[in-house]
Write a protein that holds these residues in place. Structure first.
Motif, PDB file in Angstrom:
ATOM      1  N   LEU A 110       0.840  -1.201   0.000  1.00  0.00           N
ATOM      2  CA  LEU A 110       0.000   0.000   0.000  1.00  0.00           C
ATOM      3  C   LEU A 110       0.878   1.255   0.000  1.00  0.00           C
ATOM      4  N   SER A 111       1.888   1.239   0.858  1.00  0.00           N
ATOM      5  CA  SER A 111       2.761   2.407   0.972  1.00  0.00           C
ATOM      6  C   SER A 111       3.506   2.662  -0.338  1.00  0.00           C
ATOM      7  N   LYS A 112       3.937   1.572  -0.999  1.00  0.00           N
ATOM      8  CA  LYS A 112       4.619   1.732  -2.289  1.00  0.00           C
ATOM      9  C   LYS A 112       3.654   2.326  -3.318  1.00  0.00           C
ATOM     10  N   MET A 113       2.398   1.851  -3.291  1.00  0.00           N
ATOM     11  CA  MET A 113       1.425   2.338  -4.275  1.00  0.00           C
ATOM     12  C   MET A 113       1.125   3.816  -4.063  1.00  0.00           C
ATOM     13  N   ALA A 114       1.087   4.223  -2.798  1.00  0.00           N
ATOM     14  CA  ALA A 114       0.799   5.624  -2.504  1.00  0.00           C
ATOM     15  C   ALA A 114       1.940   6.522  -2.987  1.00  0.00           C
ATOM     16  N   ASN A 115       3.135   5.939  -3.079  1.00  0.00           N
ATOM     17  CA  ASN A 115       4.297   6.773  -3.411  1.00  0.00           C
ATOM     18  C   ASN A 115       4.934   6.471  -4.760  1.00  0.00           C
ATOM     19  N   GLY A 116       4.331   5.539  -5.491  1.00  0.00           N
ATOM     20  CA  GLY A 116       4.827   5.258  -6.840  1.00  0.00           C
ATOM     21  C   GLY A 116       6.159   4.541  -6.888  1.00  0.00           C
ATOM     22  N   LEU A 117       6.462   3.737  -5.878  1.00  0.00           N
ATOM     23  CA  LEU A 117       7.723   2.977  -5.869  1.00  0.00           C
ATOM     24  C   LEU A 117       7.621   1.800  -6.846  1.00  0.00           C
ATOM     25  N   CYS A 118       8.708   1.511  -7.542  1.00  0.00           N
ATOM     26  CA  CYS A 118       8.634   0.453  -8.552  1.00  0.00           C
ATOM     27  C   CYS A 118       9.797  -0.523  -8.364  1.00  0.00           C
ATOM     28  N   LYS A 174      -3.739   5.459   7.004  1.00  0.00           N
ATOM     29  CA  LYS A 174      -4.942   6.210   6.593  1.00  0.00           C
ATOM     30  C   LYS A 174      -4.614   7.161   5.444  1.00  0.00           C
ATOM     31  N   LEU A 175      -3.481   7.842   5.578  1.00  0.00           N
ATOM     32  CA  LEU A 175      -3.081   8.780   4.517  1.00  0.00           C
ATOM     33  C   LEU A 175      -2.822   8.053   3.208  1.00  0.00           C
ATOM     34  N   ASN A 176      -2.122   6.903   3.310  1.00  0.00           N
ATOM     35  CA  ASN A 176      -1.820   6.131   2.095  1.00  0.00           C
ATOM     36  C   ASN A 176      -3.098   5.656   1.408  1.00  0.00           C
ATOM     37  N   LEU A 177      -4.079   5.224   2.235  1.00  0.00           N
ATOM     38  CA  LEU A 177      -5.355   4.765   1.664  1.00  0.00           C
ATOM     39  C   LEU A 177      -6.066   5.910   0.934  1.00  0.00           C
ATOM     40  N   GLN A 178      -6.067   7.078   1.599  1.00  0.00           N
ATOM     41  CA  GLN A 178      -6.703   8.248   0.963  1.00  0.00           C
ATOM     42  C   GLN A 178      -6.019   8.566  -0.359  1.00  0.00           C
ATOM     43  N   LYS A 179      -4.691   8.465  -0.323  1.00  0.00           N
ATOM     44  CA  LYS A 179      -3.911   8.808  -1.522  1.00  0.00           C
ATOM     45  C   LYS A 179      -4.237   7.856  -2.680  1.00  0.00           C
ATOM     46  N   VAL A 180      -4.212   6.534  -2.410  1.00  0.00           N
ATOM     47  CA  VAL A 180      -4.468   5.602  -3.518  1.00  0.00           C
ATOM     48  C   VAL A 180      -5.913   5.729  -4.011  1.00  0.00           C
TER      49      VAL A 180
END
Ligand code: CTP
Length: 404
Positions: free
Chosen positions: A99-107, A139-145
């Protein structure tokens, strides 16, 4: 759930991403249920997921090779094609880390590469311990995605891997299947309707290398086109220069200048039941564009500009009673007054207001915050949402308040 031999997910292409969580054991059940419903399933696992469930189990159940690495025996896994193959990408379980990677675009693995290049809708079923679930960063990551347009299937309350009870259990596979069936259940409320949409900026030529334009990316118009197309409409998208990939199943007319856009709209408007003008049309064009590049000999020089034709207003003047016309208003001050004045002066049925003063609204964002005004003086206010959700709100408002 498989009613009278009817496969509710027949031929649907599901790309299942499995990330490292104890709930990964449930993905075997999930794959079985997907196959039972007639879906075609391809699976990508993160390296951590393989510690919880074996690729062999999942490849046997899905009848497809399970992918995990960006490269395999000197060959490269084509992540772009996987995301294009799928009708939907389902990530279940979604770990806190992924989830955290998805919120920040890590690849850093194949799952992330596919997610970042996917053009299909993405839905995620998170799974984690309650304390992690309730952490402000989660919570922030969920909101972001979600603001990127992804869907979340809510977690369950119950027994957790830690032995504690609480929130964070991945939704049961049956619930995930229900969500997918609901997602694919065809909503054809625009079937038989012709929808004309404008999107993007227009470029007004100064000389062969320069133009006057604005910051529009076309995202809002593209979201509207996709939504209308999904709901069964016959969609024509008249679009200025943008970098978006063309939505499938839509008639796409590429234009450059405001006068090109006017010409295309005039041709298409007659047949349109609903017209939505989300383009940021240049208000002024260069009176005498130069054939050769203007050289910087002078310390200063002046360009004479002349007003472009207001396309929305022109369509408002010829609109027939069965046609619905929707305009946008992008404002920086006196937002409400300006929007209502545009509704009247352009003879539109609806004006969608977005204000540059709202965070996450306007040019370039994946989100927007809108208020819709109609001719009956109704105002519909909406929270900041992904442009996909905003498109749904606009279409729902039009359909719920008119007889189109
Ligand atoms: N519009 C149009 N043709 C133009 C200018 C605007 O069709 N030449 C449409 C836009 O697509 C939008 C609506 O008119 O649906 C309002 O555009 P906006 O830029 O907010 O306002 P303008 O009418 O251009 O007025 P102003 O720039 O003074 O706010």
């Amino acid at each position: 759930m498989q009613t009278q031999g009817f496969f509710m997910l027949k031929n649907k292409k599901i790309l299942l991403g499995v990330s490292g969580s104890i709930a990964a054991y449930k993905s075997a059940v999930l794959v079985r249920l997907l196959k039972k419903q007639g879906a075609e399933v391809k699976i990508i696992m993160t390296p951590a997921a393989k510690q919880f469930v074996t690729p062999l189990s999942l490849s046997t159940l899905s009848k497809n090779e399970v992918l995990s690495d960006l490269t395999d025996n000197d060959s490269w896994a084509n992540h772009v094609m996987l995301g294009r193959w799928a009708d939907i990408m389902l990530i279940a379980p979604l770990s806190c880390n992924t989830l955290s990677k998805m919120a920040n675009g890590l690849c850093d693995n194949l799952l992330m590469a596919v997610y970042l290049s996917a053009t299909c809708p993405v839905v995620m079923a998170p799974a984690m311990d309650e304390d992690m679930w309730l952490h402000p960063s989660t919570k922030l990551n969920l909101q972001k995605v979600q603001s990127f347009g992804n869907h979340i299937i809510p977690v369950d309350n119950g027994e957790l891997a830690s032995g504690l009870h609480g929130l964070g259990r991945m939704a049961e596979p049956e619930i995930i299947i229900k969500w997918l069936i609901n997602h694919f259940s065809v909503c054809n409320d625009l079937s038989g309707k012709k929808v004309l949409i404008t999107a993007g900026p227009t470029y007004e030529k100064i000389d062969p290398v320069r133009f006057i334009g604005n910051h529009s990316t076309g995202k809002m118009g593209f979201a509207l086109a996709s939504e209308c197309q999904k709901r069964g409409a016959d969609v024509t998208l008249v679009c200025g220069p943008v970098l978006q990939s063309i939505p499938t199943g839509v008639k796409f007319i590429n234009v450059i200048s405001a006068s090109d856009m006017l010409e295309a709209c005039m041709k298409e408007f007659e047949n349109a039941d609903i017209t939505i003008m989300s383009a940021a049309v240049a208000d002024y064009t260069v009176q005498q564009p130069q054939q050769d590049k203007i050289k910087k000999h002078e310390e200063s020089f002046q360009l004479t500009l002349s007003k472009t034709t207001d396309i929305l207003k022109s369509l408002g003047e010829i609109k027939k009673s069965h046609q619905l016309l929707v305009g946008f208003a992008l404002e920086t001050s006196n937002e409400r007054e300006n929007a209502i004045s545009k509704l009247k002066s352009k003879n539109a049925d609806f004006i969608v207001l977005n204000s540059m003063n709202d965070n996450g609204a306007g040019f370039g964002h994946d989100t927007n915050k809108i208020t819709i005004f109609d001719k009956a003086q109704n105002e519909f206010h909406f929270e900041t949402k992904s442009k996909t959700e905003v498109a749904k709100d606009i279409i729902n408002t039009i359909l719920n308040t008119t007889h189109v």
